[in-house]
Motif scaffolding. Structure first.
Motif, PDB file in Angstrom:
ATOM      1  N   GLN A   3      36.663  35.562  38.358  1.00 27.95           N
ATOM      2  CA  GLN A   3      37.732  34.874  39.069  1.00 27.95           C
ATOM      3  C   GLN A   3      37.192  34.023  40.206  1.00 27.95           C
ATOM      4  OE1 GLN A   3      40.377  37.924  40.379  1.00 27.95           O
ATOM      5  NE2 GLN A   3      41.164  38.336  38.340  1.00 27.95           N
ATOM      6  N   ASN A   4      37.923  32.966  40.503  1.00 27.47           N
ATOM      7  CA  ASN A   4      37.611  32.111  41.635  1.00 27.47           C
ATOM      8  C   ASN A   4      37.743  32.918  42.927  1.00 27.47           C
ATOM      9  OD1 ASN A   4      37.234  29.921  43.310  1.00 27.47           O
ATOM     10  ND2 ASN A   4      39.302  29.152  43.062  1.00 27.47           N
ATOM     11  N   ILE A   5      36.853  32.680  43.865  1.00 28.03           N
ATOM     12  CA  ILE A   5      36.929  33.303  45.182  1.00 28.03           C
ATOM     13  C   ILE A   5      37.275  32.213  46.173  1.00 28.03           C
ATOM     14  CG2 ILE A   5      35.667  34.471  47.014  1.00 28.03           C
ATOM     15  CD1 ILE A   5      33.770  35.511  44.882  1.00 28.03           C
ATOM     16  N   ARG A   6      38.309  32.459  46.950  1.00 32.69           N
ATOM     17  CA  ARG A   6      38.718  31.478  47.953  1.00 32.69           C
ATOM     18  C   ARG A   6      38.905  32.183  49.289  1.00 32.69           C
ATOM     19  NH1 ARG A   6      42.633  27.138  46.197  1.00 32.69           N
ATOM     20  NH2 ARG A   6      40.607  26.354  45.590  1.00 32.69           N
ATOM     21  N   THR A   7      38.257  31.651  50.311  1.00 30.97           N
ATOM     22  CA  THR A   7      38.428  32.127  51.676  1.00 30.97           C
ATOM     23  C   THR A   7      38.882  30.921  52.504  1.00 30.97           C
ATOM     24  OG1 THR A   7      36.247  31.605  52.608  1.00 30.97           O
ATOM     25  CG2 THR A   7      36.405  33.624  51.298  1.00 30.97           C
ATOM     26  N   PRO A   8      39.218  31.121  53.760  1.00 26.70           N
ATOM     27  CA  PRO A   8      39.564  29.952  54.585  1.00 26.70           C
ATOM     28  C   PRO A   8      38.391  28.980  54.762  1.00 26.70           C
ATOM     29  CG  PRO A   8      40.352  31.956  55.610  1.00 26.70           C
ATOM     30  CD  PRO A   8      39.492  32.368  54.450  1.00 26.70           C
ATOM     31  N   PHE A   9      37.162  29.421  54.474  1.00 26.85           N
ATOM     32  CA  PHE A   9      35.978  28.615  54.757  1.00 26.85           C
ATOM     33  C   PHE A   9      35.261  28.069  53.524  1.00 26.85           C
ATOM     34  CE2 PHE A   9      36.501  31.707  58.177  1.00 26.85           C
ATOM     35  CZ  PHE A   9      36.758  30.839  59.222  1.00 26.85           C
ATOM     36  N   PHE A  10      35.447  28.695  52.367  1.00 29.05           N
ATOM     37  CA  PHE A  10      34.766  28.237  51.156  1.00 29.05           C
ATOM     38  C   PHE A  10      35.478  28.755  49.923  1.00 29.05           C
ATOM     39  CE2 PHE A  10      32.750  32.361  51.940  1.00 29.05           C
ATOM     40  CZ  PHE A  10      32.686  32.911  50.675  1.00 29.05           C
ATOM     41  N   ASP A  11      35.142  28.181  48.795  1.00 30.04           N
ATOM     42  CA  ASP A  11      35.564  28.737  47.514  1.00 30.04           C
ATOM     43  C   ASP A  11      34.445  28.539  46.503  1.00 30.04           C
ATOM     44  OD1 ASP A  11      36.075  25.968  47.431  1.00 30.04           O
ATOM     45  OD2 ASP A  11      37.571  26.223  45.861  1.00 30.04           O
ATOM     46  N   VAL A  12      34.351  29.472  45.576  1.00 32.59           N
ATOM     47  CA  VAL A  12      33.362  29.413  44.500  1.00 32.59           C
ATOM     48  C   VAL A  12      34.047  29.769  43.187  1.00 32.59           C
ATOM     49  CG1 VAL A  12      31.296  29.860  45.889  1.00 32.59           C
ATOM     50  CG2 VAL A  12      32.572  31.776  44.979  1.00 32.59           C
ATOM     51  N   ALA A  13      33.472  29.311  42.096  1.00 29.08           N
ATOM     52  CA  ALA A  13      34.095  29.485  40.778  1.00 29.08           C
ATOM     53  C   ALA A  13      34.127  30.931  40.305  1.00 29.08           C
ATOM     54  CB  ALA A  13      33.378  28.613  39.753  1.00 29.08           C
ATOM     55  N   HIS A  14      33.167  31.752  40.740  1.00 34.56           N
ATOM     56  CA  HIS A  14      33.097  33.141  40.294  1.00 34.56           C
ATOM     57  C   HIS A  14      32.159  33.914  41.214  1.00 34.56           C
ATOM     58  CE1 HIS A  14      29.065  32.353  38.770  1.00 34.56           C
ATOM     59  NE2 HIS A  14      29.555  31.228  38.290  1.00 34.56           N
ATOM     60  N   GLN A  15      32.175  35.229  41.062  1.00 31.45           N
ATOM     61  CA  GLN A  15      31.218  36.059  41.786  1.00 31.45           C
ATOM     62  C   GLN A  15      29.945  36.174  40.957  1.00 31.45           C
ATOM     63  OE1 GLN A  15      32.723  39.529  44.032  1.00 31.45           O
ATOM     64  NE2 GLN A  15      34.605  39.161  42.883  1.00 31.45           N
ATOM     65  N   TYR A  16      28.866  36.570  41.598  1.00 26.85           N
ATOM     66  CA  TYR A  16      27.570  36.649  40.926  1.00 26.85           C
ATOM     67  C   TYR A  16      27.506  37.881  40.026  1.00 26.85           C
ATOM     68  CZ  TYR A  16      22.494  36.800  40.389  1.00 26.85           C
ATOM     69  OH  TYR A  16      21.231  36.849  39.891  1.00 26.85           O
ATOM     70  N   CYS A  17      27.408  39.054  40.623  1.00 31.15           N
ATOM     71  CA  CYS A  17      27.346  40.312  39.884  1.00 31.15           C
ATOM     72  C   CYS A  17      27.321  41.465  40.880  1.00 31.15           C
ATOM     73  CB  CYS A  17      26.122  40.370  38.986  1.00 31.15           C
ATOM     74  SG  CYS A  17      24.572  40.491  39.892  1.00 31.15           S
ATOM     75  N   CYS A  18      27.219  42.672  40.379  1.00 32.16           N
ATOM     76  CA  CYS A  18      27.041  43.821  41.272  1.00 32.16           C
ATOM     77  C   CYS A  18      26.171  44.872  40.591  1.00 32.16           C
ATOM     78  CB  CYS A  18      28.371  44.404  41.707  1.00 32.16           C
ATOM     79  SG  CYS A  18      29.302  45.174  40.389  1.00 32.16           S
ATOM     80  N   VAL A  19      25.071  44.454  40.029  1.00 32.25           N
ATOM     81  CA  VAL A  19      24.224  45.359  39.260  1.00 32.25           C
ATOM     82  C   VAL A  19      23.125  46.019  40.085  1.00 32.25           C
ATOM     83  CG1 VAL A  19      24.642  44.175  37.092  1.00 32.25           C
ATOM     84  CG2 VAL A  19      22.713  43.492  38.489  1.00 32.25           C
ATOM     85  N   CYS A  20      22.887  45.537  41.294  1.00 32.97           N
ATOM     86  CA  CYS A  20      21.753  46.052  42.053  1.00 32.97           C
ATOM     87  C   CYS A  20      22.185  46.430  43.482  1.00 32.97           C
ATOM     88  CB  CYS A  20      20.635  45.020  42.085  1.00 32.97           C
ATOM     89  SG  CYS A  20      19.091  45.732  42.660  1.00 32.97           S
ATOM     90  N   PRO A  21      22.550  47.695  43.703  1.00 31.11           N
ATOM     91  CA  PRO A  21      23.006  48.089  45.036  1.00 31.11           C
ATOM     92  C   PRO A  21      21.955  47.892  46.121  1.00 31.11           C
ATOM     93  CG  PRO A  21      22.855  50.009  43.586  1.00 31.11           C
ATOM     94  CD  PRO A  21      22.577  48.794  42.750  1.00 31.11           C
ATOM     95  N   ARG A  22      20.675  47.865  45.764  1.00 33.47           N
ATOM     96  CA  ARG A  22      19.658  47.703  46.797  1.00 33.47           C
ATOM     97  C   ARG A  22      19.727  46.329  47.464  1.00 33.47           C
ATOM     98  NH1 ARG A  22      15.146  45.952  43.020  1.00 33.47           N
ATOM     99  NH2 ARG A  22      15.657  43.772  43.233  1.00 33.47           N
ATOM    100  N   ASP A  23      20.384  45.354  46.806  1.00 33.95           N
ATOM    101  CA  ASP A  23      20.561  44.038  47.415  1.00 33.95           C
ATOM    102  C   ASP A  23      21.659  44.054  48.471  1.00 33.95           C
ATOM    103  OD1 ASP A  23      18.642  43.121  45.688  1.00 33.95           O
ATOM    104  OD2 ASP A  23      20.015  41.954  44.439  1.00 33.95           O
ATOM    105  N   ALA A  24      22.667  44.883  48.287  1.00 32.96           N
ATOM    106  CA  ALA A  24      23.849  44.871  49.146  1.00 32.96           C
ATOM    107  C   ALA A  24      23.872  45.994  50.171  1.00 32.96           C
ATOM    108  CB  ALA A  24      25.109  44.946  48.282  1.00 32.96           C
ATOM    109  N   VAL A  25      23.106  47.056  49.922  1.00 34.50           N
ATOM    110  CA  VAL A  25      23.142  48.243  50.784  1.00 34.50           C
ATOM    111  C   VAL A  25      21.722  48.773  50.962  1.00 34.50           C
ATOM    112  CG1 VAL A  25      24.047  50.596  51.009  1.00 34.50           C
ATOM    113  CG2 VAL A  25      25.430  48.853  49.887  1.00 34.50           C
ATOM    114  N   ILE A  26      21.425  49.214  52.171  1.00 29.05           N
ATOM    115  CA  ILE A  26      20.135  49.858  52.431  1.00 29.05           C
ATOM    116  C   ILE A  26      20.404  51.105  53.274  1.00 29.05           C
ATOM    117  CG2 ILE A  26      19.668  48.524  54.535  1.00 29.05           C
ATOM    118  CD1 ILE A  26      16.666  48.541  53.653  1.00 29.05           C
TER     119      ILE A  26
END
Length: 93
Positions: A3-26
């Motif tokens: 799905q498209n992501i829209r915020t007050p500051f930007f929008d993108v056509a889709h999200q990337y992924c969520c396959v690697c928690p080490r990228d998002a959390v430490i």
């Protein structure tokens, strides 16, 4: 994630992924730290792990749950073609 992501500051056509928690959390000992992602399509990626983080936080009174500040990624703060630049151009961007 398609799905498209829209915020007050930007929008993108889709999200990337969520396959690697080490990228998002430490973790540092008893501290769980959410990272601030550097790509617009990964801005909300950590939300995929928040239920798990919340369970860990609720079940361990010594657990600390922190989040790095997130930039707004508005156009004047963000270079959408950065990944396409050569190394010298990235250093100057």
């Amino acid at each position: 994630f398609e799905q498209n992501i829209r915020t007050p500051f930007f929008d993108v056509a889709h999200q990337y992924c969520c396959v690697c928690p080490r990228d998002a959390v430490i973790t540092f000992g008893n501290i769980i730290m959410e990272a601030s992602m550097s790509r617009r399509d990964r801005y909300f990626e950590v939300f995929s792990y928040r239920d798990t983080i919340e369970k860990l936080w609720k079940n361990d009174k010594n657990c600390l749950w922190k989040a790095a500040p997130r930039t707004s990624m508005r156009d004047d703060m963000f270079c959408p073609t950065w990944n396409e630049l050569c190394e010298d151009e990235k250093l100057r961007a």
